[in-house]
Design an enzyme around this catalytic site. Structure first.
Site, PDB file in Angstrom:
ATOM      1  N   GLU A 113      43.400  -6.384 -36.370  1.00 30.93           N
ATOM      2  CA  GLU A 113      42.656  -5.759 -37.473  1.00 30.93           C
ATOM      3  C   GLU A 113      43.297  -4.395 -37.726  1.00 30.93           C
ATOM      4  O   GLU A 113      42.620  -3.401 -37.941  1.00 30.93           O
ATOM      5  CB  GLU A 113      41.189  -5.555 -37.085  1.00 30.93           C
ATOM      6  CG  GLU A 113      40.432  -6.816 -36.738  1.00 30.93           C
ATOM      7  CD  GLU A 113      39.067  -6.503 -36.107  1.00 30.93           C
ATOM      8  OE1 GLU A 113      38.995  -5.647 -35.194  1.00 30.93           O
ATOM      9  OE2 GLU A 113      38.086  -7.090 -36.547  1.00 30.93           O
TER      10      GLU A 113
ATOM     11  N   HIS B  40      41.461   2.202 -36.099  1.00 30.44           N
ATOM     12  CA  HIS B  40      42.534   1.330 -35.627  1.00 30.44           C
ATOM     13  C   HIS B  40      43.912   1.860 -36.024  1.00 30.44           C
ATOM     14  O   HIS B  40      44.053   2.499 -37.052  1.00 30.44           O
ATOM     15  CB  HIS B  40      42.373  -0.077 -36.216  1.00 30.44           C
ATOM     16  CG  HIS B  40      41.060  -0.720 -35.893  1.00 30.44           C
ATOM     17  ND1 HIS B  40      40.712  -1.972 -36.348  1.00 30.44           N
ATOM     18  CD2 HIS B  40      39.999  -0.290 -35.176  1.00 30.44           C
ATOM     19  CE1 HIS B  40      39.504  -2.279 -35.911  1.00 30.44           C
ATOM     20  NE2 HIS B  40      39.042  -1.273 -35.207  1.00 30.44           N
TER      21      HIS B  40
ATOM     22  N   HIS C 188      38.278  -0.422 -29.527  1.00 30.21           N
ATOM     23  CA  HIS C 188      36.911  -0.021 -29.197  1.00 30.21           C
ATOM     24  C   HIS C 188      36.772   0.254 -27.696  1.00 30.21           C
ATOM     25  O   HIS C 188      36.117   1.215 -27.294  1.00 30.21           O
ATOM     26  CB  HIS C 188      35.912  -1.106 -29.615  1.00 30.21           C
ATOM     27  CG  HIS C 188      35.951  -1.424 -31.085  1.00 30.21           C
ATOM     28  ND1 HIS C 188      35.206  -2.444 -31.636  1.00 30.21           N
ATOM     29  CD2 HIS C 188      36.626  -0.853 -32.107  1.00 30.21           C
ATOM     30  CE1 HIS C 188      35.439  -2.485 -32.941  1.00 30.21           C
ATOM     31  NE2 HIS C 188      36.299  -1.539 -33.253  1.00 30.21           N
TER      32      HIS C 188
ATOM     33  N   ARG D 157      30.363  -7.279 -48.407  1.00 36.77           N
ATOM     34  CA  ARG D 157      29.663  -6.079 -48.880  1.00 36.77           C
ATOM     35  C   ARG D 157      28.309  -6.402 -49.484  1.00 36.77           C
ATOM     36  O   ARG D 157      27.602  -5.510 -49.945  1.00 36.77           O
ATOM     37  CB  ARG D 157      30.517  -5.332 -49.902  1.00 36.77           C
ATOM     38  CG  ARG D 157      31.759  -4.711 -49.276  1.00 36.77           C
ATOM     39  CD  ARG D 157      32.555  -3.913 -50.284  1.00 36.77           C
ATOM     40  NE  ARG D 157      33.893  -3.662 -49.788  1.00 36.77           N
ATOM     41  CZ  ARG D 157      34.909  -4.510 -49.958  1.00 36.77           C
ATOM     42  NH1 ARG D 157      34.742  -5.633 -50.642  1.00 36.77           N
ATOM     43  NH2 ARG D 157      36.089  -4.231 -49.458  1.00 36.77           N
TER      44      ARG D 157
ATOM     45  N   HIS E 240      34.504 -13.244 -38.935  1.00 36.30           N
ATOM     46  CA  HIS E 240      33.838 -11.969 -38.656  1.00 36.30           C
ATOM     47  C   HIS E 240      32.684 -11.803 -39.627  1.00 36.30           C
ATOM     48  O   HIS E 240      32.828 -12.053 -40.811  1.00 36.30           O
ATOM     49  CB  HIS E 240      34.845 -10.823 -38.826  1.00 36.30           C
ATOM     50  CG  HIS E 240      34.428  -9.553 -38.155  1.00 36.30           C
ATOM     51  ND1 HIS E 240      33.284  -8.866 -38.511  1.00 36.30           N
ATOM     52  CD2 HIS E 240      34.981  -8.848 -37.145  1.00 36.30           C
ATOM     53  CE1 HIS E 240      33.175  -7.786 -37.742  1.00 36.30           C
ATOM     54  NE2 HIS E 240      34.187  -7.757 -36.892  1.00 36.30           N
TER      55      HIS E 240
ATOM     56  N   ASP F  73      36.098   4.795 -33.923  1.00 31.46           N
ATOM     57  CA  ASP F  73      36.507   3.446 -34.301  1.00 31.46           C
ATOM     58  C   ASP F  73      37.567   3.542 -35.390  1.00 31.46           C
ATOM     59  O   ASP F  73      37.289   3.344 -36.558  1.00 31.46           O
ATOM     60  CB  ASP F  73      35.281   2.649 -34.775  1.00 31.46           C
ATOM     61  CG  ASP F  73      35.632   1.209 -35.115  1.00 31.46           C
ATOM     62  OD1 ASP F  73      36.808   0.828 -34.946  1.00 31.46           O
ATOM     63  OD2 ASP F  73      34.736   0.473 -35.557  1.00 31.46           O
TER      64      ASP F  73
ATOM     65  N   HIS G 126      28.983  -7.225 -34.704  1.00 33.25           N
ATOM     66  CA  HIS G 126      28.751  -6.012 -33.920  1.00 33.25           C
ATOM     67  C   HIS G 126      27.273  -5.982 -33.528  1.00 33.25           C
ATOM     68  O   HIS G 126      26.410  -6.217 -34.370  1.00 33.25           O
ATOM     69  CB  HIS G 126      29.121  -4.779 -34.737  1.00 33.25           C
ATOM     70  CG  HIS G 126      30.575  -4.742 -35.114  1.00 33.25           C
ATOM     71  ND1 HIS G 126      31.149  -3.721 -35.814  1.00 33.25           N
ATOM     72  CD2 HIS G 126      31.590  -5.618 -34.864  1.00 33.25           C
ATOM     73  CE1 HIS G 126      32.443  -3.969 -35.988  1.00 33.25           C
ATOM     74  NE2 HIS G 126      32.730  -5.108 -35.427  1.00 33.25           N
TER      75      HIS G 126
ATOM     76  N   GLU H 266      30.709  -8.354 -30.194  1.00 33.24           N
ATOM     77  CA  GLU H 266      31.926  -7.546 -30.025  1.00 33.24           C
ATOM     78  C   GLU H 266      31.571  -6.222 -29.362  1.00 33.24           C
ATOM     79  O   GLU H 266      30.587  -5.579 -29.729  1.00 33.24           O
ATOM     80  CB  GLU H 266      32.568  -7.308 -31.397  1.00 33.24           C
ATOM     81  CG  GLU H 266      33.817  -6.442 -31.314  1.00 33.24           C
ATOM     82  CD  GLU H 266      34.561  -6.354 -32.651  1.00 33.24           C
ATOM     83  OE1 GLU H 266      34.179  -7.057 -33.606  1.00 33.24           O
ATOM     84  OE2 GLU H 266      35.508  -5.567 -32.718  1.00 33.24           O
TER      85      GLU H 266
ATOM     86  N   TYR I 127      29.668  -6.253 -42.203  1.00 25.65           N
ATOM     87  CA  TYR I 127      29.351  -4.997 -41.516  1.00 25.65           C
ATOM     88  C   TYR I 127      27.958  -4.489 -41.868  1.00 25.65           C
ATOM     89  O   TYR I 127      27.480  -3.516 -41.290  1.00 25.65           O
ATOM     90  CB  TYR I 127      30.407  -3.935 -41.837  1.00 25.65           C
ATOM     91  CG  TYR I 127      31.773  -4.297 -41.304  1.00 25.65           C
ATOM     92  CD1 TYR I 127      31.976  -4.425 -39.933  1.00 25.65           C
ATOM     93  CD2 TYR I 127      32.841  -4.534 -42.152  1.00 25.65           C
ATOM     94  CE1 TYR I 127      33.210  -4.768 -39.431  1.00 25.65           C
ATOM     95  CE2 TYR I 127      34.088  -4.880 -41.657  1.00 25.65           C
ATOM     96  CZ  TYR I 127      34.272  -4.997 -40.295  1.00 25.65           C
ATOM     97  OH  TYR I 127      35.502  -5.342 -39.789  1.00 25.65           O
TER      98      TYR I 127
ATOM     99  N   HIS J 145      40.146  -8.752 -30.163  1.00 26.84           N
ATOM    100  CA  HIS J 145      40.690  -8.045 -31.315  1.00 26.84           C
ATOM    101  C   HIS J 145      41.741  -7.089 -30.774  1.00 26.84           C
ATOM    102  O   HIS J 145      41.433  -6.249 -29.925  1.00 26.84           O
ATOM    103  CB  HIS J 145      39.598  -7.249 -32.043  1.00 26.84           C
ATOM    104  CG  HIS J 145      38.659  -8.109 -32.817  1.00 26.84           C
ATOM    105  ND1 HIS J 145      37.532  -7.631 -33.438  1.00 26.84           N
ATOM    106  CD2 HIS J 145      38.694  -9.439 -33.093  1.00 26.84           C
ATOM    107  CE1 HIS J 145      36.915  -8.621 -34.059  1.00 26.84           C
ATOM    108  NE2 HIS J 145      37.589  -9.729 -33.852  1.00 26.84           N
TER     109      HIS J 145
ATOM    110  N   ASP K 256      37.413  -5.886 -28.277  1.00 32.12           N
ATOM    111  CA  ASP K 256      38.299  -5.173 -29.192  1.00 32.12           C
ATOM    112  C   ASP K 256      38.965  -4.065 -28.374  1.00 32.12           C
ATOM    113  O   ASP K 256      38.284  -3.221 -27.775  1.00 32.12           O
ATOM    114  CB  ASP K 256      37.472  -4.596 -30.350  1.00 32.12           C
ATOM    115  CG  ASP K 256      38.330  -3.888 -31.378  1.00 32.12           C
ATOM    116  OD1 ASP K 256      39.068  -2.953 -30.985  1.00 32.12           O
ATOM    117  OD2 ASP K 256      38.249  -4.239 -32.564  1.00 32.12           O
TER     118      ASP K 256
HETATM  119 ZN   LIG Z   1      36.954  -1.313 -35.131  1.00 29.98          ZN
HETATM  120 ZN   LIG Z   2      37.161  -5.610 -33.941  1.00 35.67          ZN
END
Ligand SMILES: [Zn+2]
Ligand SMILES: [Zn+2]
Length: 284
Positions: free
Chosen positions: A265, A235, A186, A41, A73, A233, A113, A149, A76, A220, A183
């Site tokens: 995930e 999951h 996705h 973050r 990973h 998106d 991403h 990804e 974000y 993923h 993924d």
């Molecule tokens: Zn996702």
């Molecule tokens: Zn993913």
């Protein structure tokens, strides 16, 4: 008896220090692992203490993890497609820091991403911006591979088409240091119908015909809350979503994926041991 190499795990917590992640993965029966190399973050973090690096390497070895079955990973926050130069520069610096941590921890791949221009630029210009950002990261870090990804295409995120990933690889100066990760949530939300073995085969054939299958280094595994082409998106635990168990059976039976880390995930962390056991069973 099958002699396949199947690596299945999850994106586990590195809370308290990266050296805690391997035991967290081992506890849930994982044979693959993902983690954040630092607080995801924030743009910046202190360098690792040398003891933390040593402890991480020892824990990885003790639990059977290595550069072949682990793939961190990125944060974000990173957006190499940003039209805002300040955010773009921060993204390059942040991703370079994470790639150098990946290498420092004796891993090779860093998943991220691709990014978005938030609809301000057309596709080609945005993909070129992302490729230029990757070149900058490569120039700053010795070693390591940036792994693009695929995305659900939420908002105007690039990467919902496999062809976007192929185009980025074409545009970068050092394509050997770029790979891809699929993924499943996705892909489905982006419109690839992977609910059946035939649908999954079509997606893999598309990868073979674009980036090449050797570029696919990780997966993923997530089921999807949103329907086919929903671009959501969100999951779901394996088998509980719109892809369903038959889709995941096809994936786990696909020996073309052997040796590639497969990372959950999914949102119900308590169910990871059960989900990992199920996926391993589907592969056997
Ligand atoms: Zn996702
Ligand atoms: Zn993913």
């Amino acid at each position: 008896m099958s002699n396949r190499t199947v690596y299945v795990g999850a994106h586990v917590s590195a809370s308290g220090g990266v050296f805690n992640a391997p035991a967290n993965a081992a506890d849930i029966g994982a044979t693959a692992l993902s983690l954040f190399t630092r607080n995801q973050r924030q743009w910046k973090a202190k360098p690792y203490a040398p003891e933390a690096v040593d402890a991480f390497k020892a824990a990885m070895k003790a639990h059977g993890y290595n550069g072949d079955n682990s793939i961190p990973h990125s944060s974000y926050l990173v957006n190499l497609g940003s039209t805002d130069d300040e955010i773009w520069e921060k993204s390059i610096a942040g991703l370079a820091d994470e790639l150098s941590r990946t290498v420092q921890l004796d891993m090779r791949w860093l998943n991220f991403h691709p990014g978005t221009s938030k609809g301000e630029w057309d596709e080609e210009r945005t993909l070129a911006r992302i490729a230029a950002g990757i070149d900058r990261v490569h120039a700053q870090v010795q070693g390591g591979v940036l792994v693009l990804e695929n995305t659900a295409g939420q908002g105007s995120a690039m990467g919902n088409r496999i062809e976007h990933l192929q185009r980025i690889i074409e545009l970068v100066k050092d394509p050997d240091r770029v790979a891809i990760c699929i993924d499943t949530c996705h892909a489905f939300a982006a419109g690839y119908d992977i609910r059946t073995a035939g649908g999954w085969d079509e997606l893999i054939k598309l990868v073979e015909g674009t980036t090449g299958l050797d570029k696919l280094v990780a997966l993923h595994l997530n089921d999807s809350t949103g329907g086919l082409g929903s671009r959501k998106d969100r999951h779901k635990p394996i088998g509980d979503g719109e892809i369903g168990l038959e889709g995941f059976r096809a994936i786990m039976e696909d020996s073309r994926l052997d040796g590639k880390p497969m990372i959950l995930e999914t949102p119900e962390v308590d169910r990871w041991p059960e989900e990992i056991a199920l996926l391993k069973k589907l592969a056997s």
